[in-house]
Design an enzyme around this catalytic site. Structure first.
Site, PDB file in Angstrom:
ATOM      1  N   SER A 256      31.102  76.601  63.882  1.00 16.22           N
ATOM      2  CA  SER A 256      31.662  76.575  62.537  1.00 16.22           C
ATOM      3  C   SER A 256      31.375  77.889  61.833  1.00 16.22           C
ATOM      4  CB  SER A 256      31.023  75.445  61.743  1.00 16.22           C
ATOM      5  OG  SER A 256      29.684  75.794  61.449  1.00 16.22           O
ATOM      6  N   LYS A 257      32.064  78.082  60.739  1.00 17.51           N
ATOM      7  CA  LYS A 257      31.902  79.279  59.926  1.00 17.51           C
ATOM      8  C   LYS A 257      30.448  79.482  59.506  1.00 17.51           C
ATOM      9  CE  LYS A 257      35.759  81.451  58.310  1.00 17.51           C
ATOM     10  NZ  LYS A 257      35.932  82.172  59.569  1.00 17.51           N
ATOM     11  N   ARG A 258      29.771  78.366  59.268  1.00 14.60           N
ATOM     12  CA  ARG A 258      28.390  78.471  58.793  1.00 14.60           C
ATOM     13  C   ARG A 258      27.470  79.142  59.803  1.00 14.60           C
ATOM     14  NH1 ARG A 258      26.513  73.305  58.403  1.00 14.60           N
ATOM     15  NH2 ARG A 258      28.532  72.639  59.143  1.00 14.60           N
TER      16      ARG A 258
END
Ligand code: GLU
Length: 482
Positions: A256-258
């Site tokens: 994910s982007k995180r």
């Protein structure tokens, strides 16, 4: 395994956002496969979901893949024998094929309203059943349905047989079989005339002569639907290989982007080399079966095998990418490294000086951005050290200040002002003070470069020149007088 077959593979991104490294990994595998078998690689844009369409996506796909070094043979800008390669430009083809299935009795018009479909679904849920279309319109007489379709809003649904099963011999997962009792009478053509992915992907893969569908395993659950469409048309089914996802470090979820950078051009901006990204990404989900792990794209085209692709998702580990980037940086010649650094360098930095730093930093850097940051002190008028960093461990500010003053004197008489004389001067000073060399040098390093990490100190002093070095040491002394 492939005999004399002509390989045609495709990567088929949906332009819903910028190019993500998970898609790049899938594209890489298609590329290796196509090139290994001297086949053809096709780029097809699957933009039938107009609501999620993002106009930035296509430029980002081109830019990202070009940077990575992947070249394909047929595509939206390249053209080819099966143009257009953008699904929204092929609507007539899908409609014609959907109508053909209706004509063959393999599909039917459905006139159910959203409200009715919701009621059916709610009732099924209340009974604890799997939610599926209840086939209400499947019972309408075909002639009546055709007449209504002229006037009424409708979709086209596939007639899924009640019994039996569909199966593939997946190149990664082996035999996978689905009982048809669980498969919905899926929509092929929506009421706005757009095809669903399920119809478009099959029609295009067939018409474009795709021999192998290598795609992410999130599409495995959709495969029975595709198999039924192939079956309805009586078309041969290409071989399928469902590739494991690129997972994040946390909890085995999709990256994910995180978890940091995921957009491919972000890696370029952060100073990673495409060679490193290709190398590392290839190893997420594939293992060569040897200890070897450093591969060029050419190596991968030669050695990569679909049979060695793993079933389970591979984890994305930023530290491993850093390691590969360091390896690839050190494989570049000094001149090539300078060339790669170019986009990161301010125009006013003297390139001859930058070139001289390259052998000094090459062994120490992980990214190109880090390279730039490590040599920035040479091109700035002044540096702003943190006074706390000027203090060697266990020394007082007064001691550190006095040591810097002595270093300044020692260096002022180092002639010529080169790394050997700077070294000799600071070694003598350490002996005189009874300090460790590191204690003397750390203060001087922080004074002249502003940080504790960077190229070797004696060479840095030489590059900086006597005047600037001494002025910076004097400023640091003043900071400690505070
Ligand atoms: N358009 C799909 C995606 O964006 C590709 C599915 C496929 O390769 O069949 O992932």
């Amino acid at each position: 395994m492939l005999g004399a077959m002509t390989v045609r593979v495709r990567f088929a991104p949906s332009p819903t956002g910028e190019l993500h490294i998970g898609s790049v990994r899938t594209t890489l595998y298609n590329w290796f496969f196509a090139r290994h078998y001297s086949g053809t690689l096709i780029l097809r844009i699957e933009d039938t979901d107009q609501e999620r369409y993002d106009p930035k996506a296509l430029p980002s796909i081109y830019e990202g893949l070009r940077w990575i070094g992947i070249a394909w043979d047929e595509g939206p800008r390249e053209g080819g024998p099966h143009a257009p390669y953008v699904q929204s430009q092929r609507l007539a083809t899908y409609t014609e094929h959907a109508e053909r299935l209706v004509g063959m009795g393999a599909a039917y018009y459905c006139f159910c309203s959203k409200v009715r479909l919701e009621q059916v679904r709610a009732a099924q849920q209340a009974r604890g059943e799997i939610t599926k279309y209840d086939r209400f319109c499947r019972r309408i007489d075909p002639a009546e349905a055709a007449a209504r379709a002229q006037k009424e809003s409708h979709v086209v649904r596939l007639k899924v047989p009640d019994e039996g099963s569909v199966a593939i011999e997946d190149l990664v997962h082996g035999h996978v079989e689905w009982p048809l009792a669980t498969v919905d009478d899926q929509i092929l053509l929506k009421s706005d005339g757009f095809p669903t992915y399920q119809l478009a992907v099959v029609v295009d893969d067939h018409l474009m002569g795709i021999t192998h569908v290598l795609r992410g395993d999130e599409w495995l659950p959709s495969t029975p639907k595709h198999l039924l469409v192939y079956r309805a048309f009586r078309w041969d089914v290409p071989q399928h290989g469902h590739l494991p996802s690129v997972l994040g470090l946390q909890g085995g979820k999709k990256l994910s982007k995180r978890e940091g950078a995921t957009r491919v051009t972000e890696f370029r901006e952060l100073g990673y080399l495409p060679e490193a990204l290709v190398n590392y990404l290839s190893l997420i989900g594939w293992a060569p079966g040897t200890e070897e792990e450093v591969f060029t794209a050419e190596d991968l085209i030669r050695v990569w095998r679909i049979e060695q692709v793993q079933k389970g998702g591979g984890r994305w580990d930023p530290q491993r990418l850093d390691w590969f980037n360091g390896v690839w940086i050190r494989r570049l010649s000094d001149d090539e490294l300078l060339r790669r650094l170019e986009p990161f360098l301010p125009a006013e930095w003297d390139r001859a000086t930058v070139r001289r730093t390259i052998p000094l930093i090459k062994e120490r850097i992980v990214t190109l951005v880090e390279a730039r940051d490590q040599i920035a002190f040479l091109f700035s008028d002044r540096v702003t050290p943190d006074p706390a960093q000027l203090l060697p461990k266990g020394k007082s500010a007064a001691e550190a200040r006095s040591a810097l003053g002595r270093a300044r004197e020692a260096l002022s008489s180092a002639t010529p002002f080169d790394h050997a004389n700077a070294e000799a001067a600071l070694k003598r000073l350490a002996a005189d003070l009874g300090w460790k060399q590191g204690e003397v040098n750390m203060g001087v390093r922080v004074a002249v470069t502003g940080t504790r990490v960077g190229p070797p100190l004696y060479e840095s002093l030489e590059l900086l020149g006597r005047e600037r070095a001494l002025a910076r040491i004097a400023s640091a002394e003043a900071l400690l007088a505070g």
